[in-house]
Write a protein that holds these residues in place. Structure first.
Motif, PDB file in Angstrom:
ATOM      1  N   PRO A  56       0.846  -1.191   0.000  1.00  0.00           N
ATOM      2  CA  PRO A  56       0.000   0.000   0.000  1.00  0.00           C
ATOM      3  C   PRO A  56       0.886   1.247   0.000  1.00  0.00           C
ATOM      4  O   PRO A  56       2.105   1.137   0.134  1.00  0.00           O
ATOM      5  CB  PRO A  56      -0.771  -0.139   1.314  1.00  0.00           C
ATOM      6  N   PRO A  57       0.301   2.420  -0.139  1.00  0.00           N
ATOM      7  CA  PRO A  57       1.113   3.640  -0.131  1.00  0.00           C
ATOM      8  C   PRO A  57       1.985   3.745   1.118  1.00  0.00           C
ATOM      9  O   PRO A  57       1.580   3.314   2.212  1.00  0.00           O
ATOM     10  CB  PRO A  57       0.059   4.755  -0.166  1.00  0.00           C
ATOM     11  N   ILE A  58       3.177   4.266   0.963  1.00  0.00           N
ATOM     12  CA  ILE A  58       4.093   4.435   2.089  1.00  0.00           C
ATOM     13  C   ILE A  58       3.408   5.225   3.201  1.00  0.00           C
ATOM     14  O   ILE A  58       2.746   6.232   2.960  1.00  0.00           O
ATOM     15  CB  ILE A  58       5.373   5.167   1.641  1.00  0.00           C
ATOM     16  N   LYS A  99      10.745   2.686   5.410  1.00  0.00           N
ATOM     17  CA  LYS A  99       9.865   3.283   4.395  1.00  0.00           C
ATOM     18  C   LYS A  99      10.116   2.588   3.059  1.00  0.00           C
ATOM     19  O   LYS A  99      10.553   3.190   2.074  1.00  0.00           O
ATOM     20  CB  LYS A  99      10.107   4.783   4.309  1.00  0.00           C
ATOM     21  N   ASP A 100       9.860   1.304   3.081  1.00  0.00           N
ATOM     22  CA  ASP A 100      10.089   0.443   1.916  1.00  0.00           C
ATOM     23  C   ASP A 100       8.958  -0.571   1.899  1.00  0.00           C
ATOM     24  O   ASP A 100       8.975  -1.558   2.636  1.00  0.00           O
ATOM     25  CB  ASP A 100      11.452  -0.241   2.048  1.00  0.00           C
ATOM     26  N   THR A 101       7.946  -0.333   1.056  1.00  0.00           N
ATOM     27  CA  THR A 101       6.760  -1.183   1.087  1.00  0.00           C
ATOM     28  C   THR A 101       7.063  -2.615   0.654  1.00  0.00           C
ATOM     29  O   THR A 101       6.442  -3.556   1.154  1.00  0.00           O
ATOM     30  CB  THR A 101       5.647  -0.601   0.203  1.00  0.00           C
ATOM     31  N   ASN A 115      -6.493  -9.227  -7.121  1.00  0.00           N
ATOM     32  CA  ASN A 115      -6.502  -7.826  -6.719  1.00  0.00           C
ATOM     33  C   ASN A 115      -5.495  -7.526  -5.617  1.00  0.00           C
ATOM     34  O   ASN A 115      -5.487  -6.430  -5.058  1.00  0.00           O
ATOM     35  CB  ASN A 115      -7.911  -7.376  -6.305  1.00  0.00           C
ATOM     36  N   LEU A 116      -4.612  -8.500  -5.287  1.00  0.00           N
ATOM     37  CA  LEU A 116      -3.494  -8.207  -4.388  1.00  0.00           C
ATOM     38  C   LEU A 116      -2.622  -7.102  -4.981  1.00  0.00           C
ATOM     39  O   LEU A 116      -1.935  -6.382  -4.259  1.00  0.00           O
ATOM     40  CB  LEU A 116      -2.661  -9.470  -4.150  1.00  0.00           C
ATOM     41  N   PHE A 117      -2.689  -6.951  -6.306  1.00  0.00           N
ATOM     42  CA  PHE A 117      -1.885  -5.938  -6.992  1.00  0.00           C
ATOM     43  C   PHE A 117      -2.604  -4.587  -7.091  1.00  0.00           C
ATOM     44  O   PHE A 117      -2.161  -3.715  -7.841  1.00  0.00           O
ATOM     45  CB  PHE A 117      -1.547  -6.409  -8.415  1.00  0.00           C
ATOM     46  N   ARG A 118      -3.691  -4.416  -6.344  1.00  0.00           N
ATOM     47  CA  ARG A 118      -4.478  -3.193  -6.516  1.00  0.00           C
ATOM     48  C   ARG A 118      -3.694  -1.919  -6.202  1.00  0.00           C
ATOM     49  O   ARG A 118      -3.991  -0.852  -6.736  1.00  0.00           O
ATOM     50  CB  ARG A 118      -5.748  -3.247  -5.671  1.00  0.00           C
ATOM     51  N   HIS A 119      -2.682  -2.022  -5.331  1.00  0.00           N
ATOM     52  CA  HIS A 119      -1.876  -0.842  -5.009  1.00  0.00           C
ATOM     53  C   HIS A 119      -0.688  -0.678  -5.956  1.00  0.00           C
ATOM     54  O   HIS A 119      -0.032   0.369  -5.946  1.00  0.00           O
ATOM     55  CB  HIS A 119      -1.366  -0.924  -3.564  1.00  0.00           C
ATOM     56  N   THR A 120      -0.394  -1.719  -6.726  1.00  0.00           N
ATOM     57  CA  THR A 120       0.754  -1.674  -7.651  1.00  0.00           C
ATOM     58  C   THR A 120       0.335  -2.244  -9.006  1.00  0.00           C
ATOM     59  O   THR A 120       0.859  -3.275  -9.446  1.00  0.00           O
ATOM     60  CB  THR A 120       1.940  -2.484  -7.091  1.00  0.00           C
TER      61      THR A 120
END
Length: 324
Positions: free
Chosen positions: A118-120, A193-195, A236-241
């Motif tokens: 998800p977003p940092i 800070k490394d997702t 949809n696990l890739f929804r943030h990427t």
């Protein structure tokens, strides 16, 4: 490297829903069962007359998934929705109480739900890094609270020892990217800070929780604990990427195949009390040797290991004990 290559390009599955006998009278719970792998798994179990609970945040999505499964499989067991928000530790006990109001036993729990990159700066309701919270702390607490129902199921006269099971979703990223000994505990306590690194840490955490659950509970309660790599799958696990989904497209498979891996981890008779804590790989095989340092991390110091898995378990216990 050959073992990793065979996980990217697995052989054809040899264990499918056709190999599963009727599950009438069995109770199954799948977190994140309204889409992707969990959806396909719920469909298989429903078709085998199991009593299936789809646990997740969105009742609307779960009801739609239930409708689609029932339309696709006209004759089956039962499907129900269970409200569950894994990134809110304060709500998990209420979810378990709602489940216990309907059921007194639980045969297999699939800790399937997860979040990836998800977003940092994304955090849970309690301020934990979101991937650690959703992928590890929430499932840890959920499983602990469900333990009495798993124990009741394992004591049933008709159950083969080891058929009651907890399945934890890991990832091939663990073997490919985890640092030596799997997890650096300072990164768990103070996430970088490394997702991507935080995702790998959370998936390594799932592997460690599976191992520690087996060590702490298996022999006394005849419950097996299994971690599995579902495989490279388009979900949809890739929804943030979304860019990653397109980049990895040539390697991605359909969720149905990954669900077969989960089905094997949850129901295959190949898994017994003797090999509890085994690691299952696509599309339903027990892996051989894990990376040596990961194996060492899952052993206690007195067994010649580092005890890192036990340390991670205690971290999860400490962070969730106020919500039991």
């Amino acid at each position: 490297m050959g073992a990793q290559w065979s996980q990217f390009f697995p052989p054809k599955p040899i264990f499918t829903e056709a190999d599963v006998e009727s599950q009438n009278g069995k109770v199954f719970l799948i977190t994140g069962g309204s889409s992707g792998i969990g959806f396909e798994l719920a469909k298989m179990l429903y078709g085998k007359h199991g009593r299936v609970y789809i646990a997740g945040r969105s009742e609307e999505k779960a009801r739609q998934a239930i409708k689609e499964i029932q339309e696709a499989v006209p004759v089956g067991g039962s499907l129900e929705f269970l409200q569950l928000d894994l990134d809110d530790l304060n709500s998990i006990k209420a979810s378990v109480e709602a489940f216990k109001a309907k059921e007194s036993t639980l045969n297999v729990l699939w800790n399937n739900a997860g979040v990836s990159q998800p977003p940092i700066g994304s955090v849970s309701k309690q301020g934990f890094e979101l991937q650690l919270a959703t992928n590890c702390l929430g499932p840890f607490l959920f499983t602990q609270l469900l333990q009495p129902l798993l124990e009741t199921a394992s004591s049933g006269d008709t159950n083969v020892p080891g058929s009651v099971r907890v399945v934890w979703t890991a990832s091939q990223m663990v073997e490919l990217s985890a640092p030596p000994q799997g997890i650096i505990m300072s990164e768990v306590r103070n996430p970088p800070k490394d997702t991507t690194r935080n995702y790998v840490n959370s998936k390594t955490g799932n592997l460690f929780l599976a191992s520690e659950y087996a060590r702490r509970y298996a022999s006394g309660h005849a419950i097996t604990s299994v971690a599995y790599n579902p495989g490279a799958v388009s979900t949809n696990l890739f929804r943030h990427t979304p860019w990653m989904k397109y980049l990895a497209w040539p390697l991605l498979h359909k969720p149905y195949l990954a669900a077969l891996t989960g089905l094997y981890a949850g129901l295959s008779k190949d898994i017994t009390m003797e090999n509890t804590a085994c690691y299952v790989i696509p599309w339903g095989r027990i892996a051989g040797q894990l990376r040596k340092d990961l194996g060492d991390a899952m052993k206690l110091a007195e067994e010649g290991g580092s005890g890192r898995a036990s340390e991670f378990w205690e971290f999860c216990r400490e962070k969730t004990q106020d919500y039991c």
